[in-house]
Design a protein around this motif. Structure first.
Motif, PDB file in Angstrom:
ATOM      1  N   GLY A   1       8.507  15.830  15.309  1.00 52.84           N
ATOM      2  CA  GLY A   1       9.619  16.446  16.196  1.00 52.84           C
ATOM      3  C   GLY A   1      11.247  15.908  15.374  1.00 52.84           C
ATOM      4  N   LYS A   2      11.402  14.439  14.384  1.00 55.41           N
ATOM      5  CA  LYS A   2      11.851  14.262  13.897  1.00 55.41           C
ATOM      6  C   LYS A   2      12.259  14.918  12.470  1.00 55.41           C
ATOM      7  CE  LYS A   2      11.819   9.572  15.647  1.00 55.41           C
ATOM      8  NZ  LYS A   2      11.340   8.171  15.504  1.00 55.41           N
TER       9      LYS A   2
ATOM     10  N   ARG B   1       3.312  11.662  29.897  1.00 54.99           N
ATOM     11  CA  ARG B   1       3.029  11.345  29.066  1.00 54.99           C
ATOM     12  C   ARG B   1       3.096  11.774  27.723  1.00 54.99           C
ATOM     13  NH1 ARG B   1      -0.569   6.557  31.955  1.00 54.99           N
ATOM     14  NH2 ARG B   1       1.579   4.994  32.626  1.00 54.99           N
TER      15      ARG B   1
ATOM     16  N   GLU C   1       3.957  10.354  17.122  1.00 53.43           N
ATOM     17  CA  GLU C   1       3.811  11.766  17.307  1.00 53.43           C
ATOM     18  C   GLU C   1       5.441  11.491  16.977  1.00 53.43           C
ATOM     19  OE1 GLU C   1       1.067  13.365  18.120  1.00 53.43           O
ATOM     20  OE2 GLU C   1      -0.062  12.175  18.314  1.00 53.43           O
TER      21      GLU C   1
ATOM     22  N   LYS D   1       4.144  15.212  26.678  1.00 54.70           N
ATOM     23  CA  LYS D   1       5.508  15.594  26.579  1.00 54.70           C
ATOM     24  C   LYS D   1       6.377  14.157  25.693  1.00 54.70           C
ATOM     25  CE  LYS D   1       5.391  19.980  28.856  1.00 54.70           C
ATOM     26  NZ  LYS D   1       6.591  20.559  29.872  1.00 54.70           N
ATOM     27  N   ALA D   2       6.289  13.499  26.463  1.00 57.29           N
ATOM     28  CA  ALA D   2       7.841  12.423  26.176  1.00 57.29           C
ATOM     29  C   ALA D   2       7.290  11.182  24.940  1.00 57.29           C
ATOM     30  CB  ALA D   2       7.334  10.960  27.288  1.00 57.29           C
ATOM     31  N   LEU D   3       5.672  11.491  24.623  1.00 60.27           N
ATOM     32  CA  LEU D   3       5.397  11.065  23.075  1.00 60.27           C
ATOM     33  C   LEU D   3       5.914  11.572  22.103  1.00 60.27           C
ATOM     34  CD1 LEU D   3       2.202   9.667  23.967  1.00 60.27           C
ATOM     35  CD2 LEU D   3       3.459   8.207  23.192  1.00 60.27           C
ATOM     36  N   CYS D   4       5.704  12.972  22.039  1.00 61.64           N
ATOM     37  CA  CYS D   4       5.977  14.026  21.258  1.00 61.64           C
ATOM     38  C   CYS D   4       7.164  14.441  21.442  1.00 61.64           C
ATOM     39  CB  CYS D   4       5.103  15.513  21.313  1.00 61.64           C
ATOM     40  SG  CYS D   4       3.526  14.894  21.365  1.00 61.64           S
ATOM     41  N   LEU D   5       7.940  14.861  22.496  1.00 60.53           N
ATOM     42  CA  LEU D   5       9.312  15.430  22.138  1.00 60.53           C
ATOM     43  C   LEU D   5      10.214  13.999  21.934  1.00 60.53           C
ATOM     44  CD1 LEU D   5       9.936  17.326  25.149  1.00 60.53           C
ATOM     45  CD2 LEU D   5       9.840  17.830  23.019  1.00 60.53           C
ATOM     46  N   LEU D   6       9.893  12.495  21.780  1.00 58.62           N
ATOM     47  CA  LEU D   6      11.192  11.479  21.964  1.00 58.62           C
ATOM     48  C   LEU D   6      10.745  11.070  20.521  1.00 58.62           C
ATOM     49  CD1 LEU D   6      11.645   9.747  25.067  1.00 58.62           C
ATOM     50  CD2 LEU D   6      13.048  10.553  24.088  1.00 58.62           C
ATOM     51  N   GLY D   7       9.482  10.696  20.304  1.00 60.22           N
ATOM     52  CA  GLY D   7       8.537  10.280  18.834  1.00 60.22           C
ATOM     53  C   GLY D   7       8.526   8.652  18.802  1.00 60.22           C
ATOM     54  N   GLU D   8       8.516   8.076  19.555  1.00 58.46           N
ATOM     55  CA  GLU D   8       8.646   7.297  19.781  1.00 58.46           C
ATOM     56  C   GLU D   8       7.161   6.256  19.919  1.00 58.46           C
ATOM     57  OE1 GLU D   8      10.393   5.644  23.230  1.00 58.46           O
ATOM     58  OE2 GLU D   8      13.048   6.505  23.141  1.00 58.46           O
TER      59      GLU D   8
END
Length: 255
Positions: free
Chosen positions: A130-131, A152, A127, A154-161
């Protein structure tokens, strides 16, 4: 679009750009879906990507080359993405996404629109919005929390990992992981199982699930009652019951 029995195999085919979306590619996807739905012999659809990845999302090179006054992301979504999203969600056929390699940004969320998502072992979902200063689109902010929960998602989208395929399976984001060299064949085999089922029951089941996210429990059981009455009056139900009583495989009606 390639026909494999009752399955329409649709391959995103811009491998030099990891199948990044362009207006022309999105229009082609929509046209292919229309063609599949119009063909009574097609009973299931598989999406996959050509080359080393499924889809890298929006073609940023083309987007950056536009004049500033034409870089309206909201308008682009409305004109080119949303019609395809609507066709996928309204499609009566079962849709399988076979994710090879990376599925990033809009490409990841496009895959998650399918009824069943499978992936190669080396695949990953990213995801990445954000980058580049954007938010999840193509339904991602709606789909992700319903599949893996808010924390999960939110973390996927905010971190973009990157989320590896096997973790995606373990989290319930996707259905199964296949060996890379067997991905398309196994996905088509899965779709052929769907194609061998009752087309009317599958279409009605999809309608029930599509409504469930917004319905109250009472609204949902009322909808199930109405859809079940429709299913129960169908030739496929009569055939299914007869086949069960006669201990044979059912012969479903044409779509």
């Amino acid at each position: 679009m390639e026909r494999r029995g009752g399955v329409a195999l649709m391959t995103l085919n811009r491998p030099d750009r990891i199948n990044a979306f362009t207006p022309e590619l999105l229009d082609a996807i929509g046209a292919a879906l229309d063609e599949a739905v119009a063909d009574a012999k097609v009973r299931a659809v598989v999406f996959t990507g050509a080359g080393r990845g499924f889809c890298s999302g929006q073609n940023l090179v083309a987007f950056a080359s536009l004049p500033p006054e034409e870089r309206d992301v909201g308008r682009m979504l409305e004109r080119h993405y949303e019609p395809v999203i609507a066709k996928i969600r309204a499609c009566p056929l079962p849709i399988v996404a076979a994710v090879n390699g990376v599925a990033a940004g809009a490409g990841a969320n496009f895959a998650l629109l399918a009824d069943i998502v499978v992936a190669g072992r080396s695949a990953a979902f990213v995801e990445a919005f954000g980058k580049i200063g954007l938010i999840p689109d193509v339904g991602g902010a709606w789909t992700l929390p319903r599949l893996v929960g808010t924390a999960r998602a939110k973390a996927l989208c905010l971190l973009g990992e990157p989320l590896p395929a096997e973790t995606a399976r373990d989290w319930g984001l996707i259905w199964a992981v296949f060996d890379d060299d067997r991905l398309v064949e196994d996905a088509v085999a899965l779709a052929q199982k769907l194609a061998a089922g009752s087309a009317s029951a599958i279409a009605l089941t999809k309608r029930a699930f599509a409504a469930s996210a917004e319905n109250t429990f009472e609204e949902q059981i009322a909808l199930e009652r109405r859809l079940q009455a429709q299913a129960g009056a169908s030739p496929d139900c009569a055939e299914g019951v007869a086949a069960f009583r006669e201990k044979r495989a059912p012969v479903w009606s044409e779509r």
